[in-house]
Design an enzyme around this catalytic site. Structure first.
Site, PDB file in Angstrom:
ATOM      1  N   LYS A  47       0.830  -1.214   0.000  1.00 24.12           N
ATOM      2  CA  LYS A  47       0.000   0.000   0.000  1.00 24.12           C
ATOM      3  C   LYS A  47       0.859   1.256   0.000  1.00 24.12           C
ATOM      4  O   LYS A  47       0.650   2.169  -0.788  1.00 24.12           O
ATOM      5  CB  LYS A  47      -0.899   0.002   1.251  1.00 24.12           C
ATOM      6  N   ASN A  48       1.844   1.297   0.911  1.00 27.30           N
ATOM      7  CA  ASN A  48       2.621   2.523   1.069  1.00 27.30           C
ATOM      8  C   ASN A  48       3.541   2.794  -0.114  1.00 27.30           C
ATOM      9  O   ASN A  48       4.173   3.837  -0.172  1.00 27.30           O
ATOM     10  CB  ASN A  48       3.428   2.484   2.380  1.00 27.30           C
ATOM     11  N   CYS A 142      -3.375  13.151  12.938  1.00 30.83           N
ATOM     12  CA  CYS A 142      -4.191  11.948  12.878  1.00 30.83           C
ATOM     13  C   CYS A 142      -4.032  11.247  14.217  1.00 30.83           C
ATOM     14  O   CYS A 142      -3.324  11.722  15.092  1.00 30.83           O
ATOM     15  CB  CYS A 142      -3.778  11.059  11.726  1.00 30.83           C
ATOM     16  N   ARG A 147       1.923  14.818  13.104  1.00 32.30           N
ATOM     17  CA  ARG A 147       2.381  14.551  11.747  1.00 32.30           C
ATOM     18  C   ARG A 147       2.442  15.791  10.846  1.00 32.30           C
ATOM     19  O   ARG A 147       1.703  15.922   9.873  1.00 32.30           O
ATOM     20  CB  ARG A 147       1.520  13.457  11.110  1.00 32.30           C
ATOM     21  N   ASP A 334       5.237   0.718  11.914  1.00 34.11           N
ATOM     22  CA  ASP A 334       3.982   0.125  11.448  1.00 34.11           C
ATOM     23  C   ASP A 334       3.804  -1.334  11.886  1.00 34.11           C
ATOM     24  O   ASP A 334       2.762  -1.933  11.599  1.00 34.11           O
ATOM     25  CB  ASP A 334       3.883   0.227   9.918  1.00 34.11           C
ATOM     26  N   ARG A 426      -8.514   0.010   5.057  1.00 34.47           N
ATOM     27  CA  ARG A 426      -7.586   0.964   4.438  1.00 34.47           C
ATOM     28  C   ARG A 426      -6.312   0.239   4.028  1.00 34.47           C
ATOM     29  O   ARG A 426      -5.630   0.680   3.098  1.00 34.47           O
ATOM     30  CB  ARG A 426      -7.224   2.078   5.429  1.00 34.47           C
TER      31      ARG A 426
END
Ligand code: UD1
Length: 445
Positions: A47-48, A142, A147, A334, A426
């Site tokens: 995803k990233n 968030c 951030r 993560d 997500r």
């Protein structure tokens, strides 16, 4: 132009035609614990990485194609929505994606889309360098921290951009003749700032040197795609990346690397349940820190061809280990929540220190509701291993925290109900299917 007024008429495949799990914020996941997991899990594209590759497609008017793209993820849908808003044609079929940014008619990334996903800040560098201007909503904080994007902005100014912040937007303009290459020293390692600047520099005049650059595999993959598109980049995977600007970039076909965070998450699932899982199309070389920690905890992890095999003997308890998150190649932030879930049932006390984001322990109270014994002190958490977890109703607060609760549910006694699971969608393709096929009792309710 208001967002609702925009109809992406040039879209070949609409988002809602894509096979995707349509989840409302009221949906929950129920996990019935204490099943051993055995079987095969195919790993999706990262995803990233895919989110940034989509932004790279803005750098050319020719079509760029991606294979192994995790198209069903909600974040990918948000990024598609943004690119279509800007005037791109985006078509998606299974794990293929094709983007044509030949018809860009708007340089604004509006708040309504950016607020859903921080990855959208990555359109700033490409729009600015190709069109000489960009207007991108500030992403804001968030759940895991404030951030900021100050380093993205300052570094683009060093390439000659004039930037002002007004009404919650970053308004950026390049000088006449385009951005100018420069030597940039990032004060802190940032994945996003490195990527934004690397993309901006591909079409700038002259050479840009990024020092103290991030070294994540996703950045190397983005750089390799840019090279296929005609960019001149050296030093990928090191902390000094050199980019020599070119006049134009062209079409390319690129395959997205496997998702190392999804891989690491399922490694932990095998470790916690005492199972044997083959992770198909996964790369251990991107997970050396995490794999090293698993080995110290008593889990066998090895690469076999394109797959990773994870195995833990159920009769041998997991051992406590200390973890500190760091920029790559250190232990990834993560995976911190997932490893913490594992350490709740390890033998002994573990120290988990989070150095990247200031508020990334929201899974702690939820894990404690399931019987874990975790105490937070500043940016560290002491995890005292318990004999077992108990199912409970818990709340998902962000993407990785959510999956940590699913992992805890896999070994807890009884039923665990996880609320607000839209976070999961997500970032995890078909998580229910992938875990069920290995023997987990997990369903959406
Ligand atoms: C990316 C990943 C995210 C991962 C993170 C760290 C994506 C879409 N997201 O986020 O999943 O957790 O890397 O590996 O790829 N910072 C500043 N100023 C800036 C930019 C960052 O102070 O201008 C700080 C951040 O607040 C944070 C640290 O730098 O404390 C690292 O953040 P960064 O690497 O930029 O994370 P992201 O790219 O946003």
């Amino acid at each position: 132009m208001s967002l609702s007024a925009v109809k992406p008429t040039n879209t070949v495949t609409k988002i809602d035609e894509i096979q995707s799990v349509n989840t409302s914020s009221l949906d929950k996941i129920q996990v019935t614990g204490a099943q051993q997991l055995n079987g095969i899990i195919p790993i999706s594209g990262a995803k990233n990485c895919a989110l940034k590759l989509m932004c790279a497609a803005l750098l050319t008017g020719e079509t760029v194609k991606f294979q192994n793209s995790p198209n069903t993820l909600r974040d990918m849908q948000s990024q598609t929505e943004l690119l279509e808003y800007l005037g791109c044609t985006v078509s998606r079929e299974k794990d293929l994606m094709a983007i044509n940014a030949g018809g860009i008619k708007d340089y604004t990334a509006p708040y309504d889309i950016v607020r859903k996903m921080r990855g959208s800040i990555l359109v700033l560098g490409p729009l600015l360098t190709r069109f000489g201007e960009a207007r991108v909503s500030l992403p804001g904080g968030c759940a895991i921290g404030t951030r900021p994007v100050d380093m993205h902005i300052k570094a683009l100014e060093e390439l000659g951009a004039k930037i002002n912040l007004e009404g919650g937007y970053i308004n950026a303009k390049a000088p006449k003749g385009g951005l100018q290459g420069a030597k940039i020293m990032f004060p802190k390692v940032s994945v996003g700032a490195t990527e934004n600047l690397m993309m901006a520099a591909t079409l700038a005049n002259g050479e840009t040197i990024l020092s103290n650059a991030a070294r994540e595999p996703e950045i190397t993959d983005l750089g390799e795609c840019l090279i296929k598109m005609g960019a001149k980049i050296t030093g990928l995977g090191t902390d000094t990346i050199r980019i020599t600007g070119v006049k134009n970039l062209n079409s390319a076909i690129h395959s997205v690397i496997p998702d190392r965070i999804e891989t690491g998450t399922y490694m932990v699932a095998a470790a916690m349940t005492g199972g044997n899982i083959r992770l198909e199309n996964a790369r251990l070389e991107h997970l050396t820190a995490a794999a090293g920690h698993l080995a110290r905890a008593g889990v066998q992890v090895e690469q076999e061809g394109n797959d990773i095999i994870v195995n833990r003997d159920i009769d041998k308890p997991l051992k406590a280990i200390d973890i500190m998150t760091e920029p790559h190649p250190g232990f990834p932030t993560d995976l911190q929540a997932q490893f913490m879930a594992m350490l709740t049932i390890a033998n002994g006390a573990s120290l988990v220190t989070e150095t990247i984001f200031e508020n990334r322990f929201m899974h702690v109270p939820e894990l404690n509701r399931m019987g874990a014994n975790i105490t937070v002190q500043g940016n560290s958490a002491i995890v005292r291993g318990v004999n077992g977890l108990k199912g409970a109703e818990v709340m998902a607060t962000d993407l990785r925290a959510s999956v940590a609760l699913v992992l805890a549910g896999l070994v807890a006694d009884g039923e665990t109900t996880i609320n607000r699971i839209y976070h999961l969608e997500r970032g995890y393709e078909d998580i229910i299917g992938k875990l069920s096929r290995c023997g987990a009792k997990i369903k959406k309710i």
